[in-house]
Enzyme design. Structure first.
Site, short mmCIF file in Angstrom:
data_model
loop_
_atom_site.label_atom_id
_atom_site.label_comp_id
_atom_site.label_asym_id
_atom_site.label_seq_id
_atom_site.Cartn_x
_atom_site.Cartn_y
_atom_site.Cartn_z
N CYS A 111 0.83 -1.32 -0.16
CA CYS A 111 -0.15 -0.05 0.00
C CYS A 111 0.87 1.24 0.09
O CYS A 111 0.24 2.36 -0.29
CB CYS A 111 -1.04 -0.06 1.21
SG CYS A 111 -1.98 -1.35 1.06
N HIS A 248 -3.08 7.25 2.33
CA HIS A 248 -3.66 5.98 1.69
C HIS A 248 -4.98 5.75 2.33
O HIS A 248 -5.22 5.93 3.53
CB HIS A 248 -2.68 4.77 2.31
CG HIS A 248 -3.28 3.34 1.92
ND1 HIS A 248 -3.56 3.01 0.74
CD2 HIS A 248 -3.40 2.46 2.76
CE1 HIS A 248 -3.95 1.80 0.66
NE2 HIS A 248 -4.04 1.26 2.14
N ASN A 278 -10.48 0.25 -0.64
CA ASN A 278 -8.70 0.14 -0.36
C ASN A 278 -8.25 -0.42 -1.69
O ASN A 278 -8.20 -1.54 -1.84
CB ASN A 278 -8.29 -0.64 0.81
CG ASN A 278 -6.73 -0.77 1.17
OD1 ASN A 278 -6.10 -0.28 0.28
ND2 ASN A 278 -6.29 -1.30 2.24
#
Length: 321
Positions: A111, A248, A278
Site C-alpha cells: 500500500c 492512503h 482500499n
C-alpha cells in the site's frame, strides 16, 4: 531545481460492487461495513488487468501533462498483484503506451508502493540520471481476496492511478521519509506460488490476503502521524501549514485517528474510500487525480502524501502543487 508533478490520471474497472451486493456472499451488512471502515462500494475487475488499468491511467496522466509517451524516460509500476512474474508489468505497460525510450521496472511496497515509487523517481531525477518519470500504482486485489472472509473481502477494490513528474525550476517535492519494519510483516501477508520441483513440494498457508486488523490499525494510527511530523520537521513546516493531506485510503477510522493525533481538522483529509475501497498502491494517485480534475488542487498549495501497508512499510512526502 526540483521534481514536480505535472500530470495525473486514473482508471477504474466498470463494475461497481456495493456493500449490499456483498451480503449475498458473506454474513455482513451495509451498516456493519460502513461503521467499521467507511466503505460503501468498490470497483471490481471483470477482466481489467493491472497492466490494462495502468496503461489507461498513464495515458490520462500524459494527456493531462501535455506530453507524449515517447518523451518518458523512466516508467515505474508500483503493484503487489501483477498478472505475470516476468515480464514485469512496467515493461508490458511500456509496450501498450509506445514509451520506447523509457526504462521500465516494477516496485512492490504494497500500500506504500506508489509513495516509494515516487521517491525512487525523485532520487533518479535529482541525481541527474533522468529528466522525467511516469509513475503508476495499479492493483487487481480482487484476485488475492478470499471472498468467503468477511473481514477482508469488504475492504479492497481494484484500480490504477498515475502521475508524470519532471525536473522543474519551480518548487515541487520538498522532502520525504520512508520506513520499514519487517519484524511485523506477518500481520498483513499473502503467500505466492508454492515451492514445487523434482526435489521438494511445499504447501503454503494460503494464496489469499490475511490480516490482523487490530495490529494494522494500531500501527497506522501510531506510525503515520510520526512520519508525517518527521517530514514536516525536515521541511520546516507545521501541520497547520499543509493545505491537504492525501493519505492512503484504508479505513475512515484510521484517517480520523491520524488527523486527531496531528491536531488537524478532518476537512483537510479528502477521502474517496467510500466509493472505491482500499486499492493499495493505487489509492493515493487515484485520489490525487480526482482532486486535480475537480479543481481542488491550486498552484502553490502544500500537500502531504502518506502511505502505509504490508511490509510493514510507511512513509510521507511534502510537495508544492
Amino acid at each position: 531545481m526540483s521534481v514536480k508533478i505535472i500530470g495525473t490520471g486514473s482508471a477504474l474497472p466498470e463494475k461497481i460492487v456495493t456493500n449490499d451486493d456483498l451480503t449475498q456472499l458473506v454474513d455482513t451488512s451495509d451498516e456493519w461495513i460502513k461503521e467499521r471502515t467507511g466503505i460503501g462500494s468498490r470497483r471490481i475487475s471483470t477482466g481489467e488487468t493491472v497492466v490494462s488499468l495502468a496503461a489507461q491511467a498513464c495515458e490520462k496522466a500524459l494527456e493531462n501533462a501535455g506530453r507524449e509517451a515517447a518523451q518518458v524516460q523512466l516508467l515505474l509500476v508500483a503493484t503487489c498483484t501483477p498478472e505475470m512474474g516476468i515480464p514485469c508489468a512496467a515493461c508490458q505497460v511500456q509496450s501498450l503506451l509506445g514509451a520506447a525510450n523509457a526504462v521500465a521496472f516494477d516496485l512492490n511496497a504494497a500500500c506504500a508502493g506508489f509513495l516509494f515509487a515516487l521517491n525512487t523517481a525523485y532520487a533518479y531525477i535529482e541525481a541527474g540520471i533522468y529528466e522525467n518519470a511516469l509513475i503508476v500504482g495499479s492493483e487487481v486485489l480482487s484476485k488475492i481476496v478470499d471472498w468467503t472472509d468477511r473481514g477482508t473481502c469488504v475492504l479492497f477494490g481494484d484500480g490504477a492511478g498515475a502521475v508524470l513528474v519532471e525536473r522543474s525550476e519551480q518548487p515541487g517535492i520538498l522532502g520525504f521519509v520512508q520506513h520499514s519494519d519487517g519484524t511485523k510483516g506477518e500481520v498483513l501477508k499473502c503467500d505466492s506460488r508454492q515451492l514445487k520441483n523434482p526435489y521438494i513440494s511445499l504447501t503454503f498457508d494460503s494464496p489469499f490476503v490475511k490480516m490482523d486488523g487490530r495490529e494494522v490499525f494500531a500501527f497506522a494510527v501510531r506510525q503515520v502521524p510520526s512520519c508525517i511530523q518527521e517530514v514536516l520537521q525536515q521541511t520546516q513546516l507545521d501541520a497547520g501549514d499543509v493545505d491537504l493531506y492525501v493519505l492512503h485510503q484504508a479505513n475512515r477510522r484510521i484517517v480520523e485517528g491520524i488527523a486527531k493525533r496531528l491536531g488537524v481538522e478532518m476537512d483537510k483529509f479528502p477521502m474517496n474510500l467510500d466509493r472505491v475501497g482500499n486499492m493499495s498502491s493505487a489509492a493515493i494517485p487515484v485520489l490525487l487525480d480526482e482532486l486535480n480534475r475537480e479543481g481542488r488542487l491550486q498552484e502553490g498549495m502544500t500537500l502531504v502524501l502518506s502511505g502505509f501497508g504490508a511490509g510493514l512499510t510507511y512513509g510521507a512526502c511534502v510537495l508544492r502543487w
